[in-house]
Design an enzyme around this catalytic site. Structure first.
Site: not given
Length: 423
Positions: A228, A231-233, A251, A282, A298, A351
Protein backbone atom coordinates in the site's frame (compact mmCIF):
# COMPACT_ATOMS: atom_id res chain seq x y z
CA UNK A 1 18.03 37.11 -3.58
CA UNK A 2 21.08 38.35 -5.49
CA UNK A 3 21.73 36.41 -8.76
CA UNK A 4 25.24 35.39 -7.62
CA UNK A 5 23.96 34.04 -4.29
CA UNK A 6 21.14 32.13 -5.99
CA UNK A 7 23.50 30.55 -8.53
CA UNK A 8 25.88 29.54 -5.70
CA UNK A 9 22.94 27.89 -3.89
CA UNK A 10 21.95 26.09 -7.12
CA UNK A 11 25.49 24.77 -7.53
CA UNK A 12 25.49 23.57 -3.92
CA UNK A 13 22.17 21.73 -4.38
CA UNK A 14 23.33 20.20 -7.69
CA UNK A 15 26.42 18.86 -5.93
CA UNK A 16 24.28 17.30 -3.17
CA UNK A 17 21.84 15.60 -5.57
CA UNK A 18 24.65 14.21 -7.75
CA UNK A 19 26.09 12.12 -4.90
CA UNK A 20 23.02 9.82 -5.42
CA UNK A 21 23.19 8.72 -1.79
CA UNK A 22 19.51 9.60 -1.26
CA UNK A 23 16.52 10.21 -3.58
CA UNK A 24 16.71 13.68 -5.16
CA UNK A 25 13.34 14.85 -3.82
CA UNK A 26 14.49 13.99 -0.26
CA UNK A 27 17.77 15.88 -0.80
CA UNK A 28 15.87 18.95 -2.05
CA UNK A 29 13.38 18.84 0.88
CA UNK A 30 16.24 18.55 3.36
CA UNK A 31 18.04 21.51 1.73
CA UNK A 32 14.89 23.64 2.06
CA UNK A 33 14.48 22.65 5.72
CA UNK A 34 18.10 23.68 6.37
CA UNK A 35 17.61 26.99 4.50
CA UNK A 36 14.27 28.30 5.72
CA UNK A 37 14.97 31.85 4.55
CA UNK A 38 14.37 30.85 0.90
CA UNK A 39 11.17 32.21 -0.67
CA UNK A 40 8.83 30.18 -2.94
CA UNK A 41 10.39 31.65 -6.13
CA UNK A 42 13.93 30.79 -5.05
CA UNK A 43 12.85 27.28 -4.03
CA UNK A 44 11.27 26.75 -7.45
CA UNK A 45 14.47 27.89 -9.22
CA UNK A 46 16.65 25.67 -7.03
CA UNK A 47 14.52 22.54 -7.38
CA UNK A 48 13.96 22.95 -11.14
CA UNK A 49 17.68 23.59 -11.75
CA UNK A 50 18.74 20.48 -9.81
CA UNK A 51 16.13 18.37 -11.65
CA UNK A 52 17.13 19.80 -15.05
CA UNK A 53 20.72 18.68 -14.39
CA UNK A 54 19.50 15.17 -13.47
CA UNK A 55 17.31 15.00 -16.58
CA UNK A 56 20.05 16.10 -19.00
CA UNK A 57 23.10 14.92 -17.09
CA UNK A 58 24.97 13.34 -20.05
CA UNK A 59 24.48 16.38 -22.29
CA UNK A 60 25.40 18.90 -19.58
CA UNK A 61 28.49 16.93 -18.50
CA UNK A 62 29.68 16.88 -22.11
CA UNK A 63 29.11 20.67 -22.54
CA UNK A 64 30.64 21.40 -19.10
CA UNK A 65 34.02 20.04 -20.23
CA UNK A 66 34.65 23.17 -22.32
CA UNK A 67 33.95 25.56 -19.40
CA UNK A 68 36.00 26.44 -16.34
CA UNK A 69 35.36 26.73 -12.61
CA UNK A 70 33.84 24.07 -10.29
CA UNK A 71 31.95 21.28 -12.12
CA UNK A 72 28.71 21.74 -10.14
CA UNK A 73 28.69 25.49 -10.97
CA UNK A 74 29.02 24.74 -14.71
CA UNK A 75 26.19 22.19 -14.50
CA UNK A 76 24.00 24.63 -12.52
CA UNK A 77 24.57 27.32 -15.18
CA UNK A 78 23.52 24.91 -17.96
CA UNK A 79 20.43 23.75 -16.06
CA UNK A 80 19.49 27.12 -14.55
CA UNK A 81 15.72 27.54 -14.38
CA UNK A 82 14.95 31.23 -14.68
CA UNK A 83 15.35 34.28 -16.93
CA UNK A 84 18.61 34.39 -18.93
CA UNK A 85 19.28 38.04 -18.00
CA UNK A 86 19.06 37.18 -14.32
CA UNK A 87 21.50 34.28 -14.79
CA UNK A 88 23.95 36.39 -16.82
CA UNK A 89 24.06 38.94 -13.98
CA UNK A 90 25.75 36.19 -11.91
CA UNK A 91 28.34 35.23 -14.56
CA UNK A 92 31.79 36.48 -15.54
CA UNK A 93 32.32 37.64 -19.18
CA UNK A 94 34.22 34.38 -19.79
CA UNK A 95 31.26 32.30 -18.49
CA UNK A 96 28.78 34.28 -20.60
CA UNK A 97 30.83 33.60 -23.76
CA UNK A 98 30.99 29.88 -22.86
CA UNK A 99 27.22 29.69 -22.20
CA UNK A 100 26.49 31.32 -25.58
CA UNK A 101 28.70 28.70 -27.25
CA UNK A 102 26.75 25.95 -25.48
CA UNK A 103 23.40 27.51 -26.49
CA UNK A 104 24.52 27.52 -30.13
CA UNK A 105 24.98 23.71 -30.26
CA UNK A 106 22.22 22.17 -32.43
CA UNK A 107 20.42 19.04 -31.10
CA UNK A 108 20.97 17.21 -34.42
CA UNK A 109 24.75 17.61 -34.06
CA UNK A 110 24.80 15.82 -30.70
CA UNK A 111 25.88 12.23 -30.12
CA UNK A 112 23.02 9.80 -29.31
CA UNK A 113 23.62 9.59 -25.53
CA UNK A 114 23.59 13.41 -25.31
CA UNK A 115 20.22 13.44 -27.07
CA UNK A 116 18.48 10.74 -24.99
CA UNK A 117 20.29 11.26 -21.63
CA UNK A 118 19.65 7.68 -20.53
CA UNK A 119 22.13 5.13 -19.15
CA UNK A 120 23.37 2.64 -21.77
CA UNK A 121 21.80 -0.42 -20.07
CA UNK A 122 18.32 1.14 -20.31
CA UNK A 123 18.47 2.21 -23.98
CA UNK A 124 18.36 -1.24 -25.65
CA UNK A 125 15.29 -2.64 -23.84
CA UNK A 126 13.37 0.59 -24.57
CA UNK A 127 14.39 0.63 -28.26
CA UNK A 128 13.43 -3.06 -28.55
CA UNK A 129 9.90 -2.26 -27.33
CA UNK A 130 9.33 1.06 -29.04
CA UNK A 131 11.40 1.21 -32.23
CA UNK A 132 11.30 4.75 -33.62
CA UNK A 133 8.98 5.80 -30.79
CA UNK A 134 11.99 5.53 -28.47
CA UNK A 135 12.94 9.15 -29.22
CA UNK A 136 9.46 10.43 -28.36
CA UNK A 137 9.67 8.59 -25.02
CA UNK A 138 13.20 9.90 -24.32
CA UNK A 139 12.03 13.45 -24.96
CA UNK A 140 8.92 13.05 -22.77
CA UNK A 141 11.09 11.70 -19.91
CA UNK A 142 13.09 14.95 -19.98
CA UNK A 143 10.01 17.08 -19.39
CA UNK A 144 8.33 17.68 -16.05
CA UNK A 145 5.03 15.90 -15.38
CA UNK A 146 1.75 17.75 -14.91
CA UNK A 147 0.03 17.55 -11.54
CA UNK A 148 -2.90 15.10 -11.45
CA UNK A 149 -5.55 15.13 -8.76
CA UNK A 150 -8.10 12.45 -7.91
CA UNK A 151 -11.50 13.73 -6.84
CA UNK A 152 -12.82 11.75 -3.85
CA UNK A 153 -15.97 10.20 -5.36
CA UNK A 154 -17.28 9.50 -1.86
CA UNK A 155 -17.63 13.22 -1.16
CA UNK A 156 -17.63 15.25 -4.38
CA UNK A 157 -18.30 15.37 -8.10
CA UNK A 158 -15.43 16.12 -10.50
CA UNK A 159 -17.22 18.96 -12.34
CA UNK A 160 -18.05 20.71 -9.04
CA UNK A 161 -14.45 20.47 -7.79
CA UNK A 162 -13.21 21.76 -11.15
CA UNK A 163 -15.42 24.87 -10.72
CA UNK A 164 -14.26 25.30 -7.11
CA UNK A 165 -10.59 25.20 -8.19
CA UNK A 166 -11.28 27.73 -10.97
CA UNK A 167 -12.67 30.14 -8.34
CA UNK A 168 -9.36 29.77 -6.48
CA UNK A 169 -7.53 30.69 -9.71
CA UNK A 170 -6.46 27.10 -10.53
CA UNK A 171 -7.31 25.87 -14.02
CA UNK A 172 -7.95 22.12 -14.03
CA UNK A 173 -8.93 19.89 -16.96
CA UNK A 174 -10.65 16.48 -16.64
CA UNK A 175 -8.14 13.66 -17.28
CA UNK A 176 -8.91 11.84 -20.56
CA UNK A 177 -9.07 8.29 -19.13
CA UNK A 178 -9.74 8.31 -15.38
CA UNK A 179 -13.30 9.35 -14.44
CA UNK A 180 -11.98 10.77 -11.14
CA UNK A 181 -9.01 12.81 -12.41
CA UNK A 182 -8.25 16.51 -12.86
CA UNK A 183 -5.00 17.72 -14.44
CA UNK A 184 -3.32 20.98 -13.42
CA UNK A 185 -0.45 22.85 -15.04
CA UNK A 186 2.14 24.36 -12.70
CA UNK A 187 2.49 23.67 -8.99
CA UNK A 188 -0.08 25.67 -7.01
CA UNK A 189 -0.17 25.43 -3.21
CA UNK A 190 -2.98 22.90 -2.81
CA UNK A 191 -2.68 22.14 0.91
CA UNK A 192 -4.23 25.51 1.83
CA UNK A 193 -7.37 24.90 -0.24
CA UNK A 194 -10.63 23.87 1.40
CA UNK A 195 -10.99 21.12 -1.24
CA UNK A 196 -7.75 19.60 0.07
CA UNK A 197 -8.37 19.97 3.81
CA UNK A 198 -11.87 18.48 3.61
CA UNK A 199 -10.56 15.51 1.59
CA UNK A 200 -12.23 16.26 -1.76
CA UNK A 201 -8.91 15.92 -3.65
CA UNK A 202 -5.70 13.92 -3.41
CA UNK A 203 -2.59 14.20 -5.59
CA UNK A 204 -2.42 11.01 -7.70
CA UNK A 205 -1.16 10.35 -11.24
CA UNK A 206 -3.91 9.38 -13.68
CA UNK A 207 -2.15 6.06 -14.36
CA UNK A 208 -2.25 5.19 -10.68
CA UNK A 209 -5.98 6.01 -10.61
CA UNK A 210 -6.54 3.53 -13.47
CA UNK A 211 -4.92 0.73 -11.42
CA UNK A 212 -7.50 1.26 -8.66
CA UNK A 213 -10.25 1.37 -11.29
CA UNK A 214 -9.03 -1.93 -12.81
CA UNK A 215 -9.34 -3.67 -9.43
CA UNK A 216 -13.02 -2.57 -9.56
CA UNK A 217 -13.69 -3.32 -5.88
CA UNK A 218 -17.41 -3.39 -5.04
CA UNK A 219 -19.43 -2.39 -1.98
CA UNK A 220 -19.18 -4.76 0.96
CA UNK A 221 -16.24 -6.79 -0.38
CA UNK A 222 -13.06 -7.93 1.38
CA UNK A 223 -10.13 -6.27 -0.42
CA UNK A 224 -6.36 -6.13 0.09
CA UNK A 225 -3.94 -3.48 -1.20
CA UNK A 226 -0.84 -5.63 -0.70
CA UNK A 227 1.97 -3.04 -1.10
CA UNK A 228 0.00 0.00 0.00
CA UNK A 229 2.88 2.44 0.61
CA UNK A 230 1.48 5.86 1.53
CA UNK A 231 -1.93 4.69 0.34
CA UNK A 232 -2.83 6.71 -2.77
CA UNK A 233 -4.46 3.69 -4.43
CA UNK A 234 -5.92 2.45 -1.12
CA UNK A 235 -7.92 5.69 -0.81
CA UNK A 236 -9.11 5.47 -4.43
CA UNK A 237 -10.23 1.85 -3.90
CA UNK A 238 -11.97 2.72 -0.61
CA UNK A 239 -13.94 5.55 -2.24
CA UNK A 240 -14.99 3.14 -5.03
CA UNK A 241 -16.28 0.77 -2.31
CA UNK A 242 -18.30 3.70 -0.86
CA UNK A 243 -16.52 3.14 2.47
CA UNK A 244 -18.23 -0.26 2.97
CA UNK A 245 -16.70 -3.74 3.36
CA UNK A 246 -13.11 -4.15 4.61
CA UNK A 247 -10.03 -2.81 2.88
CA UNK A 248 -6.67 -3.94 4.27
CA UNK A 249 -3.63 -1.76 3.50
CA UNK A 250 -0.56 -3.99 3.95
CA UNK A 251 3.01 -2.76 3.71
CA UNK A 252 6.40 -3.76 5.14
CA UNK A 253 7.09 -0.10 5.96
CA UNK A 254 5.21 1.09 9.04
CA UNK A 255 6.69 4.52 8.35
CA UNK A 256 4.94 4.73 4.97
CA UNK A 257 1.65 3.52 6.45
CA UNK A 258 1.89 6.30 9.06
CA UNK A 259 1.76 8.78 6.15
CA UNK A 260 -1.58 7.20 5.15
CA UNK A 261 -3.29 8.09 8.44
CA UNK A 262 -3.78 11.87 7.95
CA UNK A 263 -4.88 11.22 4.35
CA UNK A 264 -7.35 8.60 5.59
CA UNK A 265 -8.76 11.06 8.15
CA UNK A 266 -9.33 13.69 5.43
CA UNK A 267 -10.89 11.15 3.04
CA UNK A 268 -13.76 10.26 5.37
CA UNK A 269 -13.23 6.52 4.75
CA UNK A 270 -14.04 4.21 7.64
CA UNK A 271 -13.37 0.86 5.90
CA UNK A 272 -9.55 1.06 5.66
CA UNK A 273 -7.39 -1.08 7.99
CA UNK A 274 -3.65 -0.31 7.68
CA UNK A 275 -1.38 -3.15 8.83
CA UNK A 276 2.42 -3.30 8.84
CA UNK A 277 3.64 -6.78 7.89
CA UNK A 278 7.14 -8.21 8.43
CA UNK A 279 7.36 -9.77 4.93
CA UNK A 280 5.08 -11.16 2.23
CA UNK A 281 4.60 -14.46 4.13
CA UNK A 282 3.54 -12.76 7.39
CA UNK A 283 1.04 -14.52 9.73
CA UNK A 284 -1.57 -11.83 8.96
CA UNK A 285 -1.37 -12.79 5.30
CA UNK A 286 -1.75 -16.51 6.11
CA UNK A 287 -4.85 -15.87 8.24
CA UNK A 288 -6.68 -14.26 5.32
CA UNK A 289 -5.71 -16.98 2.84
CA UNK A 290 -8.52 -17.74 0.35
CA UNK A 291 -10.87 -15.17 1.91
CA UNK A 292 -10.32 -12.05 -0.18
CA UNK A 293 -12.49 -10.86 -3.10
CA UNK A 294 -9.86 -8.61 -4.71
CA UNK A 295 -6.12 -8.15 -4.25
CA UNK A 296 -3.96 -5.40 -5.73
CA UNK A 297 -0.20 -5.99 -5.81
CA UNK A 298 1.46 -2.70 -6.74
CA UNK A 299 4.89 -4.30 -6.44
CA UNK A 300 8.14 -2.63 -5.40
CA UNK A 301 9.82 -1.86 -8.73
CA UNK A 302 12.54 0.19 -10.42
CA UNK A 303 10.18 3.19 -10.72
CA UNK A 304 11.52 3.86 -14.22
CA UNK A 305 8.03 4.84 -15.39
CA UNK A 306 8.27 7.93 -13.16
CA UNK A 307 11.42 9.53 -14.65
CA UNK A 308 9.56 12.77 -15.38
CA UNK A 309 9.11 13.20 -11.61
CA UNK A 310 12.17 11.26 -10.38
CA UNK A 311 14.92 11.74 -12.98
CA UNK A 312 17.60 10.60 -10.50
CA UNK A 313 16.24 7.02 -10.68
CA UNK A 314 17.87 6.40 -14.06
CA UNK A 315 21.28 7.06 -12.46
CA UNK A 316 20.51 5.28 -9.17
CA UNK A 317 19.12 2.06 -10.67
CA UNK A 318 21.21 -0.69 -12.28
CA UNK A 319 20.73 -3.99 -14.11
CA UNK A 320 21.77 -5.84 -10.96
CA UNK A 321 19.18 -3.98 -8.86
CA UNK A 322 16.47 -4.86 -11.42
CA UNK A 323 17.46 -8.54 -11.31
CA UNK A 324 17.09 -8.48 -7.50
CA UNK A 325 13.71 -6.74 -7.79
CA UNK A 326 12.31 -9.36 -10.17
CA UNK A 327 12.99 -12.08 -7.57
CA UNK A 328 11.13 -10.00 -4.97
CA UNK A 329 8.24 -9.26 -7.37
CA UNK A 330 7.78 -12.97 -8.13
CA UNK A 331 7.76 -13.85 -4.43
CA UNK A 332 5.32 -11.07 -3.46
CA UNK A 333 2.88 -11.95 -6.27
CA UNK A 334 2.96 -15.65 -5.27
CA UNK A 335 2.19 -14.81 -1.63
CA UNK A 336 -0.53 -12.27 -2.42
CA UNK A 337 -2.23 -14.73 -4.79
CA UNK A 338 -2.91 -17.08 -1.84
CA UNK A 339 -5.29 -14.50 -0.39
CA UNK A 340 -7.63 -14.57 -3.40
CA UNK A 341 -10.78 -16.65 -3.02
CA UNK A 342 -12.26 -18.64 -5.86
CA UNK A 343 -13.92 -16.23 -8.31
CA UNK A 344 -11.80 -13.40 -6.87
CA UNK A 345 -9.68 -10.91 -8.84
CA UNK A 346 -5.90 -10.38 -8.67
CA UNK A 347 -4.13 -7.34 -10.16
CA UNK A 348 -0.31 -7.14 -10.48
CA UNK A 349 1.06 -3.67 -11.25
CA UNK A 350 4.31 -1.70 -11.44
CA UNK A 351 5.40 1.82 -12.40
CA UNK A 352 8.16 0.36 -14.58
CA UNK A 353 8.65 0.34 -18.35
CA UNK A 354 10.86 -2.79 -18.41
CA UNK A 355 9.39 -6.09 -19.69
CA UNK A 356 11.33 -8.15 -17.12
CA UNK A 357 9.43 -6.43 -14.30
CA UNK A 358 6.14 -6.54 -16.19
CA UNK A 359 5.11 -9.06 -18.86
CA UNK A 360 7.83 -11.55 -17.84
CA UNK A 361 6.57 -11.65 -14.23
CA UNK A 362 2.92 -11.92 -15.31
CA UNK A 363 3.62 -14.70 -17.82
CA UNK A 364 5.73 -16.73 -15.38
CA UNK A 365 2.99 -16.37 -12.75
CA UNK A 366 0.28 -17.53 -15.18
CA UNK A 367 2.39 -20.56 -16.19
CA UNK A 368 2.95 -21.55 -12.54
CA UNK A 369 -0.69 -20.94 -11.44
CA UNK A 370 -3.13 -22.58 -13.89
CA UNK A 371 -5.98 -21.81 -11.43
CA UNK A 372 -5.61 -18.08 -12.28
CA UNK A 373 -7.20 -17.19 -15.62
CA UNK A 374 -5.89 -14.02 -17.34
CA UNK A 375 -8.48 -11.30 -18.04
CA UNK A 376 -8.21 -8.76 -20.87
CA UNK A 377 -7.46 -5.35 -19.33
CA UNK A 378 -8.83 -3.57 -22.44
CA UNK A 379 -12.24 -5.29 -22.05
CA UNK A 380 -12.42 -4.51 -18.33
CA UNK A 381 -11.62 -0.83 -18.93
CA UNK A 382 -14.22 -0.66 -21.73
CA UNK A 383 -16.84 -2.05 -19.35
CA UNK A 384 -15.81 0.69 -16.89
CA UNK A 385 -16.47 3.29 -19.64
CA UNK A 386 -12.81 4.35 -19.93
CA UNK A 387 -12.34 6.28 -23.19
CA UNK A 388 -10.07 4.68 -25.85
CA UNK A 389 -9.38 1.71 -23.53
CA UNK A 390 -7.84 -0.41 -26.33
CA UNK A 391 -5.17 2.26 -26.88
CA UNK A 392 -4.03 1.86 -23.25
CA UNK A 393 -3.33 -1.87 -23.53
CA UNK A 394 -1.02 -4.32 -25.29
CA UNK A 395 0.08 -7.99 -25.31
CA UNK A 396 -1.73 -11.31 -25.14
CA UNK A 397 -3.54 -13.03 -28.02
CA UNK A 398 -5.95 -10.12 -28.62
CA UNK A 399 -3.38 -7.36 -28.04
CA UNK A 400 -5.33 -5.96 -25.08
CA UNK A 401 -4.33 -8.22 -22.21
CA UNK A 402 -2.11 -5.85 -20.20
CA UNK A 403 -2.56 -2.22 -19.22
CA UNK A 404 0.57 -0.50 -20.58
CA UNK A 405 0.80 3.26 -20.09
CA UNK A 406 3.59 5.44 -21.53
CA UNK A 407 4.41 9.11 -20.81
CA UNK A 408 4.83 10.00 -24.51
CA UNK A 409 1.55 8.33 -25.57
CA UNK A 410 -0.79 8.79 -22.63
CA UNK A 411 0.72 11.71 -20.64
CA UNK A 412 0.74 9.52 -17.52
CA UNK A 413 3.67 7.90 -15.75
CA UNK A 414 4.76 4.57 -17.23
CA UNK A 415 2.51 1.87 -15.72
CA UNK A 416 1.84 -1.84 -16.24
CA UNK A 417 -0.97 -4.03 -14.94
CA UNK A 418 -2.03 -7.66 -15.41
CA UNK A 419 -5.38 -9.04 -14.18
CA UNK A 420 -6.51 -12.58 -13.33
CA UNK A 421 -9.60 -14.25 -11.92
CA UNK A 422 -9.19 -17.34 -9.73
CA UNK A 423 -11.12 -20.38 -10.97
Amino acid sequence: MHPKALLDACAELVKLTLTFEHPADAVVSRYFRDNRHLGPRERATLAETAFAVLRKKLLFESLARSGSGPRERRLAILGFHGPRDFLKAALSPQEIAWLEQCDAVKPEDLMEPHRHNLPTWLVEPLKAQLGEDFWALAQSMEEGAPLDLRVNALKDKRAEVQKELAKAGIQAQPTPFSPWGLRIEGKPALTKLDAFTRGAIEVQDEGSQLLALLLDAKRGEMVVDFCAGAGGKTLAIGAGMRSTGRLYAFDVSGHRLEALKPRMARSGLSNVHPAAIAHERDERVKRLSGKIDRVLVDAPCSGLGTLRRNPDLKWRQSEQAIAELTVKQTSILDSAARLVKSGGRLVYATCSVLPEENEAIAEAFAAAHPDFVPLEAAELLEQLKVAAAAGLCSGGPSGGRYLRLWPHLHQTDGFFAAVWVRK
